[in-house]
Design an enzyme around this catalytic site. Structure first.
Site, PDB file in Angstrom:
ATOM      1  CB  THR A 109      -0.905  -0.003   1.251  1.00 42.30           C
ATOM      2  OG1 THR A 109      -1.433   1.303   1.447  1.00 42.30           O
ATOM      3  CG2 THR A 109      -0.144  -0.373   2.520  1.00 42.30           C
ATOM      4  CD  GLU A 148      -3.291   3.615   4.421  1.00 38.73           C
ATOM      5  OE1 GLU A 148      -3.105   3.666   5.638  1.00 38.73           O
ATOM      6  OE2 GLU A 148      -4.393   3.375   3.901  1.00 38.73           O
ATOM      7  CE  LYS A 205      -0.172  -4.514   3.083  1.00 35.94           C
ATOM      8  NZ  LYS A 205      -0.652  -5.851   2.602  1.00 35.94           N
TER       9      LYS A 205
HETATM   10  N1  LIG Z   1      -8.377  -1.401  -0.043  1.00 37.63           N
HETATM   11  C1  LIG Z   1      -7.442  -0.582  -0.481  1.00 37.63           C
HETATM   12  O1  LIG Z   1      -7.732   0.570  -0.822  1.00 37.63           O
HETATM   13  C2  LIG Z   1      -6.005  -1.033  -0.577  1.00 37.63           C
HETATM   14  C3  LIG Z   1      -5.073  -0.197  -1.214  1.00 37.63           C
HETATM   15  C4  LIG Z   1      -3.750  -0.633  -1.352  1.00 37.63           C
HETATM   16  C5  LIG Z   1      -3.393  -1.883  -0.871  1.00 37.63           C
HETATM   17  N2  LIG Z   1      -4.313  -2.688  -0.244  1.00 37.63           N
HETATM   18  C6  LIG Z   1      -3.874  -4.012   0.214  1.00 37.63           C
HETATM   19  O2  LIG Z   1      -4.569  -4.961  -0.578  1.00 37.63           O
HETATM   20  C7  LIG Z   1      -4.808  -6.150   0.170  1.00 37.63           C
HETATM   21  C8  LIG Z   1      -6.295  -6.482   0.128  1.00 37.63           C
HETATM   22  O3  LIG Z   1      -7.026  -5.383   0.671  1.00 37.63           O
HETATM   23  P1  LIG Z   1      -8.613  -5.414   0.757  1.00 37.63           P
HETATM   24  O4  LIG Z   1      -9.067  -4.015   0.807  1.00 37.63           O
HETATM   25  O5  LIG Z   1      -9.125  -6.341  -0.280  1.00 37.63           O
HETATM   26  O6  LIG Z   1      -8.815  -6.080   2.202  1.00 37.63           O
HETATM   27  P2  LIG Z   1     -10.069  -6.805   2.812  1.00 37.63           P
HETATM   28  O7  LIG Z   1     -10.012  -6.518   4.273  1.00 37.63           O
HETATM   29  O8  LIG Z   1     -11.313  -6.479   2.056  1.00 37.63           O
HETATM   30  O9  LIG Z   1      -9.790  -8.361   2.578  1.00 37.63           O
HETATM   31  C9  LIG Z   1      -8.777  -9.052   3.245  1.00 37.63           C
HETATM   32  C10 LIG Z   1      -9.029 -10.550   3.088  1.00 37.63           C
HETATM   33  O10 LIG Z   1      -7.934 -11.234   3.717  1.00 37.63           O
HETATM   34  C11 LIG Z   1      -8.453 -12.277   4.525  1.00 37.63           C
HETATM   35  N3  LIG Z   1      -7.493 -12.511   5.615  1.00 37.63           N
HETATM   36  C12 LIG Z   1      -7.168 -11.658   6.623  1.00 37.63           C
HETATM   37  N4  LIG Z   1      -6.259 -12.233   7.420  1.00 37.63           N
HETATM   38  C13 LIG Z   1      -6.002 -13.458   6.906  1.00 37.63           C
HETATM   39  C14 LIG Z   1      -5.138 -14.522   7.285  1.00 37.63           C
HETATM   40  N5  LIG Z   1      -4.368 -14.434   8.380  1.00 37.63           N
HETATM   41  N6  LIG Z   1      -5.101 -15.637   6.526  1.00 37.63           N
HETATM   42  C15 LIG Z   1      -5.895 -15.735   5.411  1.00 37.63           C
HETATM   43  N7  LIG Z   1      -6.740 -14.782   5.026  1.00 37.63           N
HETATM   44  C16 LIG Z   1      -6.785 -13.642   5.751  1.00 37.63           C
HETATM   45  C17 LIG Z   1      -9.807 -11.783   4.995  1.00 37.63           C
HETATM   46  O11 LIG Z   1     -10.666 -12.848   5.381  1.00 37.63           O
HETATM   47  C18 LIG Z   1     -10.307 -11.029   3.768  1.00 37.63           C
HETATM   48  O12 LIG Z   1     -11.001 -11.903   2.902  1.00 37.63           O
HETATM   49  C19 LIG Z   1      -4.298  -5.877   1.579  1.00 37.63           C
HETATM   50  O13 LIG Z   1      -3.032  -6.464   1.702  1.00 37.63           O
HETATM   51  C20 LIG Z   1      -4.196  -4.361   1.652  1.00 37.63           C
HETATM   52  O14 LIG Z   1      -3.160  -3.983   2.517  1.00 37.63           O
HETATM   53  C21 LIG Z   1      -5.617  -2.297  -0.094  1.00 37.63           C
END
Ligand SMILES: NC(=O)c1ccc[n+]([C@@H]2O[C@H](COP(=O)([O-])OP(=O)(O)OC[C@H]3O[C@@H](n4cnc5c(N)ncnc54)[C@H](O)[C@@H]3O)[C@@H](O)[C@H]2O)c1
Length: 339
Positions: free
Chosen positions: A125, A127, A157
């Site tokens: 990210t 962030e 992260k």
């Molecule tokens: N949402 C954003 O705007 C954004 C932007 C940049 C990067 N990211 C990164 O992208 C990735 C996905 O983000 P998102 O928004 O889809 O998150 P989200 O919270 O919607 O989904 C996360 C998923 O990971 C699963 N999970 C959590 N811990 C786990 C574990 N220990 N083992 C297996 N599964 C696990 C959860 O059940 C969920 O399905 C993350 O790594 C986040 O840091 C998100």
């Protein structure tokens, strides 16, 4: 080819699975997800019965399970989306963030070392770079911007990113990292900024806006992020970090007003609430490297992407209705009740 997608029952991971199955017929997708509060099988309903898709419920921190899955499936690509992802929750309970985001990444990297994979990709990210001042619109995050984290989420992260880089250098793992700006689109959990505002507006409930509402975010439609990851897997250089963002900066309050206007709801629903602790002021990505090296460009304008997103939430009330009527209510009261 088999690819392993962790965290595929969440927002971006599920969109990536849909994208990959659509664009790569013949490939097999295995999804490993713990199904935390943020993950749901209902999100994956449309692919669950496909012969080229397999869902495995499990924790990326579970060494035995992860190694067993790698040995059984021999994935060519591993894409790690699994994470605790909500900054507010990391402020009230940081430990699970360190566990899933850092230790979970360590377990996956060890499995890559043991079994060998064509490519490991870490979904990170913007962030990790901290924030930028509002009065310097000329500044952007590049891949060389120093890490400067503000929350336990971003710190976990950043720590994971450093571990990935160390595995490239020390063990020669074929890994890449992407650092994307804020995503929006279908299937995003209701606690996140855009769905929160959309759902409250649809329910004629107050829209809680942190602080003065002037914090700036750089919004990218989720499918553009998925395409960036696809390109990095196929053409990105090993060991490299790629920033992903579409130069689409918006003040929070302006996004809220746009959502209200599109839904035909009054601005009197806006309620300013006490600011988030350590709230980052501005995120802004310089995507020059991925554009120049890999030919990536965002394809979805904000007006279009937001329109499709609103349509999705309007058409999928049962998906979010189930969530907001459950234990999410308690969380919501805790976060916004006394604010
Ligand atoms: N949402 C954003 O705007 C954004 C932007 C940049 C990067 N990211 C990164 O992208 C990735 C996905 O983000 P998102 O928004 O889809 O998150 P989200 O919270 O919607 O989904 C996360 C998923 O990971 C699963 N999970 C959590 N811990 C786990 C574990 N220990 N083992 C297996 N599964 C696990 C959860 O059940 C969920 O399905 C993350 O790594 C986040 O840091 C998100």
């Amino acid at each position: 080819m088999t690819i392993l997608v962790t965290g595929g029952a969440g927002f971006i991971g599920s969109n990536f699975i849909f994208y990959w199955l659509d664009k790569h017929p013949g490939d097999r997708v295995v999804c490993l997800d713990k199904l935390t509060y943020a993950g749901s099988l209902s999100t994956l309903k449309s692919v669950m019965d496909r012969p080229d898709f397999r869902f495995v419920k499990g924790d990326i921190c579970d060494k035995g399970l992860v190694l067993g899955l790698f040995r059984e499936e021999r994935p060519e690509y591993v894409i790690n989306f699994a994470a605790e992802s909500h900054v507010d929750r990391s402020i009230t309970g940081p430990e699970v963030f360190l566990q899933s985001n850092y230790i979970g990444t360590a377990v996956l990297l060890e499995a890559c070392r043991e079994c060998g994979v064509g490519r490991y990709h870490q979904v990170s990210t913007d962030e990790v770079y901290g924030d930028l001042p509002l009065d310097r619109p000329d500044l952007f995050f590049t891949e060389d911007t120093p890490l400067h984290t503000s929350s336990p989420y971003s710190a976990s992260k950043a720590a994971a990113d450093l571990l990935v880089q160390s595995y490239v250098r020390t063990y020669g793992i074929s890994a890449t990292i992407s650092r994307c700006s804020n995503n929006y689109g279908p299937c995003q959990f209701p606690e996140k900024f855009i769905p929160l505002m959309v759902i409250n507006a649809l329910n004629d409930e107050p829209l809680p806006v942190y602080g003065d509402g002037l914090n700036v975010r750089d919004w990218l439609f989720v499918e553009d992020h998925c395409r960036a990851i696809e390109l990095i897997l196929q053409k990105g250089r090993i060991g490299e970090i790629y920033n992903v963002g579409g130069h689409n900066e918006w003040r929070n309050i302006d996004v809220v007003k746009l959502i209200l206007a599109k839904l035909g709801k009054p601005e009197s629903l806006i309620r300013y609430v006490e600011d988030r602790k350590g709230h980052d002021r501005r995120y802004a990505i310089d995507p020059g490297k991925i554009c120049d090296e890999l030919g990536w460009l965002p394809e979805t304008g904000f007006e279009d992407g937001l329109g499709w997103t609103l349509r999705w939430y309007l058409d999928n009330r049962p998906w979010w209705g189930d969530i907001v009527s459950g234990e999410y209510r308690e969380y919501y009261e805790m976060m916004y009740g006394g604010r």
